[in-house]
Design a protein around this motif. Sequence first.
Motif, PDB file in Angstrom:
ATOM      1  N   ASP A 227      -1.372 -37.972  42.869  1.00 31.20           N
ATOM      2  CA  ASP A 227      -0.122 -38.051  43.453  1.00 31.20           C
ATOM      3  C   ASP A 227      -0.229 -39.109  44.622  1.00 31.20           C
ATOM      4  O   ASP A 227      -0.898 -38.981  45.356  1.00 31.20           O
ATOM      5  CB  ASP A 227       0.146 -36.606  43.895  1.00 31.20           C
ATOM      6  N   ARG A 229       1.799 -39.272  46.893  1.00 29.54           N
ATOM      7  CA  ARG A 229       2.391 -38.858  48.244  1.00 29.54           C
ATOM      8  C   ARG A 229       1.262 -38.187  49.234  1.00 29.54           C
ATOM      9  O   ARG A 229       0.147 -37.878  48.787  1.00 29.54           O
ATOM     10  CB  ARG A 229       3.373 -37.797  48.057  1.00 29.54           C
ATOM     11  N   LEU A 235      -0.897 -35.229  40.662  1.00 24.15           N
ATOM     12  CA  LEU A 235       0.472 -35.295  40.127  1.00 24.15           C
ATOM     13  C   LEU A 235       0.647 -34.595  38.791  1.00 24.15           C
ATOM     14  O   LEU A 235       1.715 -33.658  38.488  1.00 24.15           O
ATOM     15  CB  LEU A 235       1.192 -36.788  40.003  1.00 24.15           C
ATOM     16  N   SER A 276      10.361 -46.300  45.959  1.00 25.31           N
ATOM     17  CA  SER A 276       9.329 -45.726  45.049  1.00 25.31           C
ATOM     18  C   SER A 276       7.820 -45.924  45.798  1.00 25.31           C
ATOM     19  O   SER A 276       7.566 -47.085  45.891  1.00 25.31           O
ATOM     20  CB  SER A 276       9.693 -46.125  43.662  1.00 25.31           C
ATOM     21  N   THR A 279       4.650 -45.069  39.893  1.00 29.96           N
ATOM     22  CA  THR A 279       5.281 -44.756  38.565  1.00 29.96           C
ATOM     23  C   THR A 279       4.212 -44.687  37.444  1.00 29.96           C
ATOM     24  O   THR A 279       3.402 -45.837  37.446  1.00 29.96           O
ATOM     25  CB  THR A 279       6.304 -45.824  38.006  1.00 29.96           C
ATOM     26  N   TRP A 316       6.389 -40.556  35.067  1.00 32.17           N
ATOM     27  CA  TRP A 316       6.448 -39.610  36.438  1.00 32.17           C
ATOM     28  C   TRP A 316       6.693 -40.817  37.296  1.00 32.17           C
ATOM     29  O   TRP A 316       6.192 -41.720  37.682  1.00 32.17           O
ATOM     30  CB  TRP A 316       5.045 -39.378  36.774  1.00 32.17           C
ATOM     31  N   VAL A 318       7.812 -41.387  41.580  1.00 34.87           N
ATOM     32  CA  VAL A 318       7.513 -40.821  42.729  1.00 34.87           C
ATOM     33  C   VAL A 318       8.069 -41.435  43.652  1.00 34.87           C
ATOM     34  O   VAL A 318       8.004 -42.623  43.848  1.00 34.87           O
ATOM     35  CB  VAL A 318       6.159 -40.559  42.988  1.00 34.87           C
ATOM     36  N   GLU A 319       9.248 -41.124  44.303  1.00 34.64           N
ATOM     37  CA  GLU A 319      10.130 -41.689  45.333  1.00 34.64           C
ATOM     38  C   GLU A 319       9.326 -41.489  46.848  1.00 34.64           C
ATOM     39  O   GLU A 319       8.714 -40.709  46.983  1.00 34.64           O
ATOM     40  CB  GLU A 319      11.590 -41.238  45.191  1.00 34.64           C
ATOM     41  N   VAL A 324      10.189 -36.202  42.935  1.00 31.95           N
ATOM     42  CA  VAL A 324       9.360 -36.758  41.534  1.00 31.95           C
ATOM     43  C   VAL A 324      10.418 -36.493  40.314  1.00 31.95           C
ATOM     44  O   VAL A 324      10.568 -35.396  40.143  1.00 31.95           O
ATOM     45  CB  VAL A 324       8.020 -36.009  41.539  1.00 31.95           C
ATOM     46  N   THR A 325      10.502 -37.340  39.634  1.00 30.40           N
ATOM     47  CA  THR A 325      11.105 -37.257  38.500  1.00 30.40           C
ATOM     48  C   THR A 325      10.173 -37.405  37.021  1.00 30.40           C
ATOM     49  O   THR A 325       9.688 -38.391  37.199  1.00 30.40           O
ATOM     50  CB  THR A 325      12.230 -38.274  38.318  1.00 30.40           C
TER      51      THR A 325
END
Length: 326
Positions: A227, A229, A235, A276, A279, A316, A318-319, A324-325
């Motif tokens: 992840d 973040r 993630l 972002s 990705t 995936w 990640v903003e 997370v989309t």
Amino acid sequence: MNRREFLQLCGAFTLSAQVGNLVCAVDGMATATGGTPLFSRTRLAMGTFVTITIAGASQTQAEQAAGLAFATIERLSRVFNEFDPATPLSVLNQQGSLKDAPPELTACLRLGAACHRQTGGAFDPTVKPVLDMFRRNGADTDVSRLPLELIGYDMVEVRKNAVTLPRSGMGLTLNGSAKGFIADRAGEAMEQCGVSNYLLDAGGDIRARGSKYTASRAMPWRVAITDPRPQKDRLAVLELHNQCLATSGGYEVFFDREKTHHHIIDPRTGDSPRHSLGTSVVADSLTQADALATAAMVMVPRQAAQCLRQARTRAWLVEKNGVVTV
């Protein structure tokens, strides 16, 4: 020297290799639990560490297949390395045209053109002049003078064995697709040796085929995505079978003190995307996954999600705001 300088010294694909640590080591690389030890070899190539793991093959067959794969990587690196002035890609960038282009170069450029159309122009290797300007000037780059007129992949002319950049000063950076392309060709070389169960990890870009084995059954290859973040761990943990995974991110290498400009460039603005963090894309080929992950970084998340759904990938997004989309 710092990590970036070291990777530049090593050679090709420096900037794309910087984000390879977004994908963790494969679970169970050394041996298949309770079964025959997996064959594994690691070498420094393409500006990163490349690990090939083979299951279900004899030592002799695995040695031959891995050797051929690494030889393929070395050969194609001499085509795509933009930091070596003697490679065909560098000659093309220097002269603006290239006759008798290697078939691998034209094939990679055609795949890039398809992704350029598929992503509505978000994937665009002609951002090299802007990227070079940031590399040279760093925080002193005058963003009002970015050479946006030199960006436009639809201007690149690719014929059977020739490539032309029609405007003086144009250039191509294939950091968003060449590593995946080379890894795909290396995997195909192993398959020609009769190896059907392997995992090729090129600095976090993964090509998985077949399965790994335990004493009782075949198991999919397992890969963990880190992840991006802060203070986060994994993630996702994926099971890959005849699939490829690529990750793109822009939070390690910056050209300015404010950390707003990095190696991923939006071809429409010359700016780096600011919405972002990273990705990750799973697709049938690593070339496609690599290019789509790069393109998704410069799209707004909703647009990227729509594009990746249409491409029938798993992804995936990640903003920076923590969303997370999947």
